[in-house]
Motif scaffolding. Structure first.
Motif, PDB file in Angstrom:
ATOM      1  N   GLU A 159       0.758  -1.246  -0.062  1.00  0.00           N
ATOM      2  CA  GLU A 159       0.047   0.046  -0.051  1.00  0.00           C
ATOM      3  C   GLU A 159       0.957   1.002   0.086  1.00  0.00           C
ATOM      4  N   VAL A 160       0.611   2.099  -0.958  1.00  0.00           N
ATOM      5  CA  VAL A 160       1.578   3.418  -1.053  1.00  0.00           C
ATOM      6  C   VAL A 160       1.834   4.010   0.339  1.00  0.00           C
ATOM      7  N   GLY A 161       0.874   4.182   1.250  1.00  0.00           N
ATOM      8  CA  GLY A 161       0.744   4.807   2.448  1.00  0.00           C
ATOM      9  C   GLY A 161       1.427   4.421   3.396  1.00  0.00           C
ATOM     10  N   ASN A 162       2.190   2.931   2.999  1.00  0.00           N
ATOM     11  CA  ASN A 162       3.155   2.324   3.951  1.00  0.00           C
ATOM     12  C   ASN A 162       4.496   2.395   3.315  1.00  0.00           C
ATOM     13  N   THR A 163       4.797   3.203   2.280  1.00  0.00           N
ATOM     14  CA  THR A 163       5.991   3.086   1.642  1.00  0.00           C
ATOM     15  C   THR A 163       6.527   4.194   1.363  1.00  0.00           C
ATOM     16  N   LEU A 164       6.193   5.444   2.237  1.00  0.00           N
ATOM     17  CA  LEU A 164       6.746   6.621   1.962  1.00  0.00           C
ATOM     18  C   LEU A 164       7.895   7.081   2.931  1.00  0.00           C
ATOM     19  N   SER A 165       8.620   7.971   2.573  1.00  0.00           N
ATOM     20  CA  SER A 165       9.861   8.755   3.305  1.00  0.00           C
ATOM     21  C   SER A 165       9.027   9.884   4.013  1.00  0.00           C
ATOM     22  N   ILE A 192       7.031  10.779  -5.664  1.00  0.00           N
ATOM     23  CA  ILE A 192       5.744  10.492  -4.888  1.00  0.00           C
ATOM     24  C   ILE A 192       5.704  11.190  -3.405  1.00  0.00           C
ATOM     25  N   TYR A 193       4.997  11.903  -2.710  1.00  0.00           N
ATOM     26  CA  TYR A 193       5.436  12.159  -1.512  1.00  0.00           C
ATOM     27  C   TYR A 193       3.868  12.790  -1.024  1.00  0.00           C
ATOM     28  N   ARG A 194       4.209  13.039   0.556  1.00  0.00           N
ATOM     29  CA  ARG A 194       2.696  13.416   1.288  1.00  0.00           C
ATOM     30  C   ARG A 194       2.790  14.917   1.063  1.00  0.00           C
ATOM     31  N   SER A 197      -2.541  15.937   4.350  1.00  0.00           N
ATOM     32  CA  SER A 197      -2.898  14.619   4.641  1.00  0.00           C
ATOM     33  C   SER A 197      -3.131  13.822   3.214  1.00  0.00           C
ATOM     34  N   ASP A 198      -2.795  14.306   2.358  1.00  0.00           N
ATOM     35  CA  ASP A 198      -2.830  13.594   1.108  1.00  0.00           C
ATOM     36  C   ASP A 198      -1.534  13.041   0.608  1.00  0.00           C
ATOM     37  N   ILE A 199      -1.805  11.953  -0.387  1.00  0.00           N
ATOM     38  CA  ILE A 199      -0.529  11.664  -1.078  1.00  0.00           C
ATOM     39  C   ILE A 199      -0.485  11.832  -2.558  1.00  0.00           C
ATOM     40  N   VAL A 200       0.307  12.225  -3.079  1.00  0.00           N
ATOM     41  CA  VAL A 200       0.344  12.845  -4.647  1.00  0.00           C
ATOM     42  C   VAL A 200       1.716  12.349  -5.347  1.00  0.00           C
ATOM     43  N   TYR A 201       1.432  12.481  -6.477  1.00  0.00           N
ATOM     44  CA  TYR A 201       2.869  12.281  -7.373  1.00  0.00           C
ATOM     45  C   TYR A 201       2.863  13.585  -8.172  1.00  0.00           C
ATOM     46  N   ALA A 202       4.057  13.899  -8.517  1.00  0.00           N
ATOM     47  CA  ALA A 202       4.098  15.250  -9.316  1.00  0.00           C
ATOM     48  C   ALA A 202       4.984  14.737 -10.679  1.00  0.00           C
ATOM     49  N   GLN A 203       4.259  15.364 -11.642  1.00  0.00           N
ATOM     50  CA  GLN A 203       4.899  15.111 -13.112  1.00  0.00           C
ATOM     51  C   GLN A 203       4.557  16.438 -13.791  1.00  0.00           C
ATOM     52  N   GLU A 204       5.519  16.953 -14.440  1.00  0.00           N
ATOM     53  CA  GLU A 204       5.382  18.124 -15.194  1.00  0.00           C
ATOM     54  C   GLU A 204       4.836  19.314 -14.491  1.00  0.00           C
ATOM     55  N   GLU A 205       5.120  19.259 -13.245  1.00  0.00           N
ATOM     56  CA  GLU A 205       4.480  20.432 -12.145  1.00  0.00           C
ATOM     57  C   GLU A 205       2.907  20.259 -12.042  1.00  0.00           C
ATOM     58  N   GLU A 207       0.227  17.703  -9.970  1.00  0.00           N
ATOM     59  CA  GLU A 207       0.214  17.019  -8.839  1.00  0.00           C
ATOM     60  C   GLU A 207      -1.241  16.244  -8.918  1.00  0.00           C
ATOM     61  N   THR A 208      -1.006  14.908  -8.928  1.00  0.00           N
ATOM     62  CA  THR A 208      -2.223  13.879  -8.994  1.00  0.00           C
ATOM     63  C   THR A 208      -2.295  13.063  -7.593  1.00  0.00           C
ATOM     64  N   MET A 209      -3.667  13.108  -7.231  1.00  0.00           N
ATOM     65  CA  MET A 209      -3.704  12.373  -5.787  1.00  0.00           C
ATOM     66  C   MET A 209      -3.709  10.770  -6.018  1.00  0.00           C
ATOM     67  N   LEU A 210      -3.045  10.173  -4.896  1.00  0.00           N
ATOM     68  CA  LEU A 210      -3.260   8.765  -5.112  1.00  0.00           C
ATOM     69  C   LEU A 210      -3.938   8.264  -3.848  1.00  0.00           C
ATOM     70  N   PRO A 211      -4.724   7.454  -3.597  1.00  0.00           N
ATOM     71  CA  PRO A 211      -5.479   6.734  -2.445  1.00  0.00           C
ATOM     72  C   PRO A 211      -4.416   6.108  -1.686  1.00  0.00           C
ATOM     73  N   GLU A 212      -4.581   6.270  -0.453  1.00  0.00           N
ATOM     74  CA  GLU A 212      -3.630   5.573   0.647  1.00  0.00           C
ATOM     75  C   GLU A 212      -3.450   4.088   0.312  1.00  0.00           C
ATOM     76  N   ASN A 213      -4.524   3.444   0.133  1.00  0.00           N
ATOM     77  CA  ASN A 213      -4.412   1.992  -0.157  1.00  0.00           C
ATOM     78  C   ASN A 213      -4.024   1.483  -1.630  1.00  0.00           C
ATOM     79  N   THR A 214      -3.577   2.622  -2.519  1.00  0.00           N
ATOM     80  CA  THR A 214      -3.094   2.168  -3.882  1.00  0.00           C
ATOM     81  C   THR A 214      -1.885   1.331  -3.817  1.00  0.00           C
TER      82      THR A 214
END
Length: 320
Positions: A159-165, A192-194, A197-205, A207-214
């Motif tokens: 789950e992406v929420g369990n893999t962040l720094s 990808i970063y927090r 309270s959200d998780i997002v990934y950035a591409q070409e400036e 930001e797109t949200m990712l659900p916690e359990n992705t």
């Protein structure tokens, strides 16, 4: 090798340890975290052996050989077969005649290709600097021993929420998974970063949200040697298209993504809710040490992973 011979042996663990650690700043593959100098890689190997793996292949830079042998390989139990493969800049062995000037090799997919001569049966690929936990190795070992074939492979989906720094962005293979837990696509996201309270990934400036359990790939893949055939077919064209881009990388997820979309193979996503930890940044070190200490206190690991090997003076056996 006949199919029944290939699958009768214990699976192989391929560890990617040739990374340059640009964000970390030193050779984190041999950084000490355990009470007796254990590395993250030691805990992965310990879990893999416990789960049923029988051989370990380190993919490294050739100049790193003695460091890896002294710090890790030579300390492993004699019952485990150990081999080393080199990731380098020689493209001719992969069917590429072009000479390309680069500061670092061509990424994780290229690293896997470098291990081909040491792999003759189903195998698992992991990163050297990621702590995955026993659950991931147990699930993968079971799959490789009982289900894997050239049309059925796997990855462990975290789950992406369990893999962040807590200290910066990370790269993850973001998975699209269907109702039967099979991979539909995997896309490498390198930022990808927090954010609050959200998780997002950035591409070409953007930001797109990712659900916690992705479900994301942490480079914990289960393959058969069929993957080398696919990689060899795709890599020359990748180099041709990217030879002027010094930062272009041939990622592992590019291979399963291609195989799924072409109908070559299915990939089961083996779910785990384990919390990953690793050392992307120097600031991660204290947290990793604390996490390992807690696991030892809980009884998941012994204080010392590997018993000290006795040094035998072989000269006493020469006069007979």
């Amino acid at each position: 090798m006949l199919r029944n011979e290939m699958y009768s042996k214990k699976p192989i663990l391929v560890i990617l340890a040739a990374g340059m650690a640009s964000r970390y700043g030193s050779a984190k593959q041999v950084e000490c975290f355990g009470p007796f100098g254990e590395k993250i890689i030691d805990y992965s190997i310990y879990d893999a052996i416990k789960a049923g793996f029988g051989k370990v292949v380190f993919v490294i830079r050739e100049e790193f050989l003695e460091v890896m042998k002294t710090n890790v390989g030579d300390k492993l139990p004699d019952s485990v077969e150990v081999a080393y493969a080199y990731q380098d800049f020689d493209l001719k062995k992969f069917g590429v005649d072009r000479v390309v000037e680069r500061q670092k090799p061509w990424g994780t997919g290229h690293a896997v290709m470098s291990a081909e001569q040491e792999v003759d049966r189903p195998f698992c690929v992991i990163n050297a600097d990621d702590f995955y936990g026993y659950d991931a190795f147990q699930k993968m070992a079971t799959f490789l021993q009982h289900q894997a074939n050239d049309t059925e492979m796997a990855l462990v989906g975290f789950e992406v929420g369990n893999t962040l720094s807590d200290f910066g962005y990370v790269s993850r293979g973001v998975c699209e998974v269907n109702a039967t837990n099979h991979l539909q696509s995997v896309t490498e996201r390198t930022n990808i970063y927090r954010k609050a309270s959200d998780i997002v990934y950035a591409q070409e400036e953007i930001e797109t949200m990712l659900p916690e359990n992705t479900r994301v790939s942490m480079n914990f893949w289960g393959f058969t040697p069929k993957i080398f055939e696919i990689a060899r077919a795709l890599f020359p064209d990748f180099v041709k298209q990217n030879h002027e881009n010094p930062k272009a990388e041939f990622f592992i997820p590019d291979l399963p993504d291609y195989m799924v979309k072409q109908g070559i193979a299915n990939f089961s996503v083996l779910p785990t809710d384990a919390k990953w930890f690793g050392v992307t940044y120097k600031e991660d070190k204290d947290q990793v040490q604390q996490s390992i200490h807690q696991l030892i206190e809980r009884g998941d690991y012994p204080q010392r992973l590997w018993p000290e090997k006795k040094v035998v003076d072989e000269s006493i056996y020469l006069d007979f």
